[in-house]
Design an enzyme around this catalytic site. Sequence first.
Site, PDB file in Angstrom:
ATOM      1  N   PRO A  88      51.736 -11.139  30.380  1.00  0.00           N
ATOM      2  CA  PRO A  88      52.961 -11.943  30.242  1.00  0.00           C
ATOM      3  C   PRO A  88      53.337 -12.174  28.775  1.00  0.00           C
ATOM      4  O   PRO A  88      54.441 -12.609  28.481  1.00  0.00           O
ATOM      5  CB  PRO A  88      52.614 -13.264  30.920  1.00  0.00           C
ATOM      6  CG  PRO A  88      51.310 -13.074  31.604  1.00  0.00           C
ATOM      7  CD  PRO A  88      50.654 -11.856  31.056  1.00  0.00           C
ATOM      8  N   GLU A 115      40.886 -14.747  33.341  1.00  0.00           N
ATOM      9  CA  GLU A 115      41.824 -15.550  32.541  1.00  0.00           C
ATOM     10  C   GLU A 115      42.486 -14.741  31.436  1.00  0.00           C
ATOM     11  O   GLU A 115      43.459 -15.180  30.829  1.00  0.00           O
ATOM     12  CB  GLU A 115      41.119 -16.762  31.928  1.00  0.00           C
ATOM     13  CG  GLU A 115      40.496 -17.712  32.937  1.00  0.00           C
ATOM     14  CD  GLU A 115      41.475 -18.118  34.037  1.00  0.00           C
ATOM     15  OE1 GLU A 115      42.553 -18.641  33.705  1.00  0.00           O
ATOM     16  OE2 GLU A 115      41.148 -17.886  35.220  1.00  0.00           O
ATOM     17  N   ARG A 153      60.452   7.744  38.339  1.00  0.00           N
ATOM     18  CA  ARG A 153      61.734   8.183  38.908  1.00  0.00           C
ATOM     19  C   ARG A 153      62.709   8.688  37.849  1.00  0.00           C
ATOM     20  O   ARG A 153      63.747   9.238  38.186  1.00  0.00           O
ATOM     21  CB  ARG A 153      62.354   7.075  39.766  1.00  0.00           C
ATOM     22  CG  ARG A 153      62.680   5.807  39.029  1.00  0.00           C
ATOM     23  CD  ARG A 153      63.062   4.709  39.999  1.00  0.00           C
ATOM     24  NE  ARG A 153      64.338   4.981  40.649  1.00  0.00           N
ATOM     25  CZ  ARG A 153      65.520   4.923  40.041  1.00  0.00           C
ATOM     26  NH1 ARG A 153      65.587   4.632  38.759  1.00  0.00           N
ATOM     27  NH2 ARG A 153      66.619   5.159  40.705  1.00  0.00           N
ATOM     28  N   ASP A 168      72.351   5.040  38.763  1.00  0.00           N
ATOM     29  CA  ASP A 168      72.203   3.714  39.367  1.00  0.00           C
ATOM     30  C   ASP A 168      72.175   2.555  38.393  1.00  0.00           C
ATOM     31  O   ASP A 168      72.392   2.722  37.195  1.00  0.00           O
ATOM     32  CB  ASP A 168      71.034   3.664  40.341  1.00  0.00           C
ATOM     33  CG  ASP A 168      69.798   4.305  39.793  1.00  0.00           C
ATOM     34  OD1 ASP A 168      69.183   5.076  40.511  1.00  0.00           O
ATOM     35  OD2 ASP A 168      69.469   4.049  38.622  1.00  0.00           O
TER      36      ASP A 168
HETATM   37  N1  4GY Z   1      53.773 -11.007  34.048  1.00  0.00           N
HETATM   38  N2  4GY Z   1      53.618  -8.796  33.290  1.00  0.00           N
HETATM   39  C1  4GY Z   1      51.706  -9.649  33.856  1.00  0.00           C
HETATM   40  C2  4GY Z   1      50.675 -10.586  34.322  1.00  0.00           C
HETATM   41  C3  4GY Z   1      48.278 -10.916  34.697  1.00  0.00           C
HETATM   42  C4  4GY Z   1      45.068 -12.271  33.218  1.00  0.00           C
HETATM   43  C5  4GY Z   1      45.840 -10.380  31.825  1.00  0.00           C
HETATM   44  C6  4GY Z   1      53.081  -9.905  33.759  1.00  0.00           C
HETATM   45  O1  4GY Z   1      52.663  -7.912  33.096  1.00  0.00           O
HETATM   46  N3  4GY Z   1      51.488  -8.415  33.442  1.00  0.00           N
HETATM   47  O2  4GY Z   1      50.989 -11.655  34.776  1.00  0.00           O
HETATM   48  N4  4GY Z   1      49.399 -10.138  34.230  1.00  0.00           N
HETATM   49  C7  4GY Z   1      47.301 -11.271  33.620  1.00  0.00           C
HETATM   50  C8  4GY Z   1      46.123 -11.941  34.253  1.00  0.00           C
HETATM   51  C9  4GY Z   1      44.657 -11.069  32.450  1.00  0.00           C
HETATM   52  C10 4GY Z   1      46.883 -10.041  32.846  1.00  0.00           C
END
Ligand code: 4GY
Length: 251
Positions: A88, A115, A153, A168
């Site tokens: 994230p 984590e 794709r 698209d």
């Molecule tokens: N959102 N986009 C995501 C995610 C989980 C702990 C690292 C996201 O790409 N990945 O939420 N990944 C985490 C969980 C370790 C990845």
Amino acid sequence: MFFTVLTIFPEMFDLFWNHGIVRRAIEHKKILASAVNIRDYAADRHQATDDRPYGGGSGMVMKPEPLAAAIRDAARMRSGAKTVLMTPQGRVFNQKMARELASSDGLILVCGRYEGVDERICHDLIDYEISIGDYVLTGGELAGMVIIDAVSRLIPGALGGEDAAEKDSFSDDLLEHAHYTRPVIFEGQEVPEVLLSGHHQQIDDWRLESSVMRTLLKRPDLLQKKDLTRPEREILEKWRREIEYILQVQK
Ligand code: 4GY
């Protein structure tokens, strides 16, 4: 191009490789894909891939050694690969990034669990950090599948109908026009007449108008950043006049 996924749950990809677009791309030898178990690179007798966090706290952290060994092995087997960590904290994925990635030799997608991943992995062994959106998953696997699906794709020849992907949503920063198939009347709702007319120019015009108006109503933010073509600008101006007129006669 190739995709190597590093994960502690490679079974999650078994169905994924074997359906739809990804399967077709593999069959047509447009992509090579495999999921590798990071646990196979764990050295201790428990094959641990996680450990307790320095500084304390709850949860576990992905150990650096097995992950580093897995990344290096994948990179050795697939030269020219870019390594991507699914997190994230990464750049938020979009169609433009999908196009960029589709022109690379291949990707090694690192899917974390627990984590998080030991920070030192990110510094030395990761080329890009990518997020699929502002929410937290329990692991990077689903995010990796999203990237592979969107990139696959776009590979020429992978889709079958060559140019379909270009037409698209988002390929020109507009949403797709509305789609209809048989029957002509479904639960009292009719298919727009022009689509039954066989008049190709009128159908193209209708589709552009449908695209522009859907984008205006559903995703006005996309129009803000887009360089509008002349026909697109004309459609928007026509509707702007129309709406102004309607509001005016209402007063
Ligand atoms: N959102 N986009 C995501 C995610 C989980 C702990 C690292 C996201 O790409 N990945 O939420 N990944 C985490 C969980 C370790 C990845």
